[in-house]
Structures are given as structure tokens and as C-alpha cells.
Write a protein that holds these residues in place. Structure first.
Motif, short mmCIF file in Angstrom:
data_model
loop_
_atom_site.label_atom_id
_atom_site.label_comp_id
_atom_site.label_asym_id
_atom_site.label_seq_id
_atom_site.Cartn_x
_atom_site.Cartn_y
_atom_site.Cartn_z
N ILE A 4 0.84 -1.21 0.00
CA ILE A 4 0.00 0.00 0.00
C ILE A 4 0.87 1.25 0.00
CG2 ILE A 4 -1.67 1.32 1.36
CD1 ILE A 4 -2.84 -1.34 2.30
N ALA A 5 1.94 1.23 0.82
CA ALA A 5 2.82 2.39 0.86
C ALA A 5 3.50 2.61 -0.49
CB ALA A 5 3.86 2.20 1.97
N GLU A 6 3.91 1.54 -1.13
CA GLU A 6 4.55 1.67 -2.44
C GLU A 6 3.58 2.24 -3.47
OE1 GLU A 6 6.87 -1.12 -5.74
OE2 GLU A 6 5.85 -2.03 -4.03
N ARG A 7 2.33 1.79 -3.44
CA ARG A 7 1.33 2.29 -4.38
C ARG A 7 1.07 3.78 -4.16
NH1 ARG A 7 -4.06 -1.11 -4.79
NH2 ARG A 7 -2.44 -2.62 -5.39
N GLN A 8 0.97 4.17 -2.88
CA GLN A 8 0.73 5.59 -2.60
C GLN A 8 1.92 6.44 -3.03
OE1 GLN A 8 -0.12 5.61 1.57
NE2 GLN A 8 -2.29 5.12 1.31
N LEU A 9 3.14 5.92 -2.84
CA LEU A 9 4.33 6.65 -3.25
C LEU A 9 4.35 6.84 -4.76
CD1 LEU A 9 7.01 7.97 -2.49
CD2 LEU A 9 8.08 5.71 -2.63
N ARG A 10 4.00 5.82 -5.50
CA ARG A 10 3.96 5.94 -6.96
C ARG A 10 2.93 6.95 -7.41
NH1 ARG A 10 4.33 -0.37 -9.10
NH2 ARG A 10 6.52 -0.73 -8.45
N ARG A 11 1.78 6.98 -6.76
CA ARG A 11 0.76 7.96 -7.11
C ARG A 11 1.24 9.38 -6.83
NH1 ARG A 11 -4.81 5.15 -4.73
NH2 ARG A 11 -4.91 3.45 -6.29
N ALA A 12 1.93 9.56 -5.70
CA ALA A 12 2.43 10.89 -5.37
C ALA A 12 3.47 11.35 -6.39
CB ALA A 12 3.03 10.87 -3.97
N ILE A 13 4.34 10.45 -6.80
CA ILE A 13 5.36 10.80 -7.81
C ILE A 13 4.71 11.14 -9.13
CG2 ILE A 13 7.28 9.87 -9.16
CD1 ILE A 13 8.10 8.25 -6.72
N ALA A 14 3.66 10.37 -9.49
CA ALA A 14 2.96 10.62 -10.74
C ALA A 14 2.28 11.98 -10.71
CB ALA A 14 1.94 9.53 -11.01
N ARG A 15 1.67 12.39 -9.58
CA ARG A 15 1.02 13.69 -9.50
C ARG A 15 2.02 14.83 -9.61
NH1 ARG A 15 -2.31 11.08 -5.51
NH2 ARG A 15 -0.93 11.86 -3.88
N ARG A 16 3.20 14.65 -9.02
CA ARG A 16 4.24 15.70 -9.10
C ARG A 16 4.72 15.90 -10.53
NH1 ARG A 16 8.12 14.51 -3.84
NH2 ARG A 16 6.55 14.99 -2.22
#
Length: 241
Positions: A227-239
Motif C-alpha cells: 500500500i505504501a509503495e502504491r501511494q508513493l507511486r501515485r504521489a510521484i505521478a502527481r508531481r
């Protein structure tokens, strides 16, 4: 799978070694085991069954054990055992080296080395759980063997013979006999000796429970990482947007 188990029996080494040779009497000491018959002419081949319960799984094996070597001088024996599940395709084969050593006067160390090959449902538990199961079986076996040896040696003390008392009158003798009979009738019957075990399945659920808990913790930890990895990927994608 190589396993090693050591336990102690509070009895002299010679008594423990002698007991290990009495297969029929020894069977109740092994939890979950039952002996059908023993073929003394065929290297002391023992035919029987063993039932083990691990959580919701109950596995019943039927097979044989052969005492291939027995060294009375060094208190060491080599045993080959094999069995097949009565309801399933699983098998179990084991080579056991059993040895006893004097640990201290009146105390014996029981040493068991096992080379185990197992297939079917129990194989999923792995070496760690199988080692714990072996510890439980050997420890309970030692406890039951100790109780059996203690029961065998606890013979009632012999009553010393006494000189015959001077002759009494017939009336006195009759009165004494009546009183003795009444005393015997009023005495409570001695309690039966405790049973040393039966062929009931050995429940190993308590051993499996810590393993299940560890597996659940590992699964929860892995899920949290995912879950943490998925959230991190989403945050990077938004940036990047």
C-alpha cells in the motif's frame, strides 16, 4: 530433513534401555501410536499406526518400523520407519538413531537423531514446525516412559512374617476375625493406576498457533508495504504532472 531431539528421563540408564526393547509395553508411551503386532522373526518389525492432529488437519498413518541394529553395550539402536496416509496420498519415511546416556546417577539422557522425508499435507509446515512437533512428541514420550518406569518399580513393600502369638480362646479368635473382616469391607478400594496414553490423535494445534500468528504478521507487513509503495507511486505521478 535432519532433526535432533534431546530429553531426560529420571531413571537409571539400564532401566530406560531395557524399556526401549519392550515394544508392546512402549507403544502407549508414544502419543498417537498404536501397535497392531510385532514380528520378532523379522528384525523386530513393528506394524501399527500413528495419528497426528495439527489444527483442523488430522493425519493418520499406517505402516511399520524395523529395528535394524541394537547395540546393548553402547545403548544405541537404529530404526527405520515408513508409513502411508490412510486417507490420502501422503507418505512418511524416517531413519532414527536412538541412544541413551547416563546424565547423572538415576537420570538418563535420551538422544534421537531423525532423517525424515514426508510428503502430502504435513509437508507444507516446513522444517521449523516439524522440529517443534518432534520436540513435543519426544518430551511427551519421555514423560510417559518415566511414569511407566515409576509404576513398574513401585511394588508394595513386603510384609515381614511375625511369630505366631500365643493361643487364645476360641471366642477371642472368632471376635478378632469378625472385626478384621469388617475393617476390610469398610476400607476404600485403591484408586486404579493412571493410564499411560492411548492411540488418540496427538493434538499439535498449540504448536501451529505461533506459526500462524507469525505468518499473519508477515502478511500484514507485506500488505502495508504494498500500500505504501502504491501511494508513493501515485504521489510521484502527481508531481510529474
Amino acid at each position: 530433513m535432519q532433526l535432533h531431539h534431546v530429553t531426560t528421563v529420571p531413571a537409571p540408564t539400564d532401566e530406560v534401555w531395557r524399556a526401549l526393547g519392550e515394544i508392546e509395553d512402549l507403544a502407549p508411551c508414544l502419543p498417537g501410536a498404536a501397535v497392531d503386532h510385532v514380528d520378532r522373526a523379522d528384525h523386530d518389525t513393528v506394524y501399527g499406526s500413528m495419528t497426528v492432529k495439527v489444527g483442523p488437519i488430522t493425519v493418520a498413518y499406517r505402516g511399520r518400523a524395523v529395528v535394524d541394529e541394537r547395540d546393548d553395550a553402547h545403548h544405541r539402536m537404529l530404526v527405520h520407519a515408513s508409513g502411508r496416509e490412510q486417507r490420502g496420498a501422503g507418505t512418511a519415511q524416517a531413519t532414527l538413531v536412538v541412544a541413551v546416556h547416563e546424565q547423572s546417577p538415576g537420570t538418563t539422557e535420551l538422544d534421537v537423531d531423525t532423517d525424515l522425508t514426508i510428503t502430502g499435507r504435513p509437508a507444507q509446515f516446513g522444517r521449523g514446525v516439524m522440529a517443534d512437533i518432534g520436540d513435543r512428541v519426544i518430551a511427551e514420550f519421555a514423560d510417559r516412559l518415566s511414569a511407566q518406569l515409576a509404576s513398574a518399580t513401585a511394588a508394595p513393600a513386603a510384609v515381614p512374617a511375625t511369630e505366631e502369638a500365643p493361643a487364645a480362646t476360641t471366642e477371642a479368635k472368632v471376635a478378632a476375625e469378625v472385626e478384621a473382616d469388617a475393617t476390610v469391607e469398610n476400607e476404600a478400594e485403591p484408586a486404579p493406576p493412571p493410564k499411560l496414553g492411548s492411540d488418540e490423535a496427538l493434538d499439535l494445534g498449540p504448536i501451529l498457533l505461533p506459526v500462524v500468528r507469525r505468518a499473519a504478521l508477515l502478511a500484514a507487513f507485506a500488505l502495508a508495504l504494498a500500500i505504501a509503495e502504491r501511494q508513493l507511486r501515485r504521489a510521484i505521478a502527481r508531481r510529474r504532472r
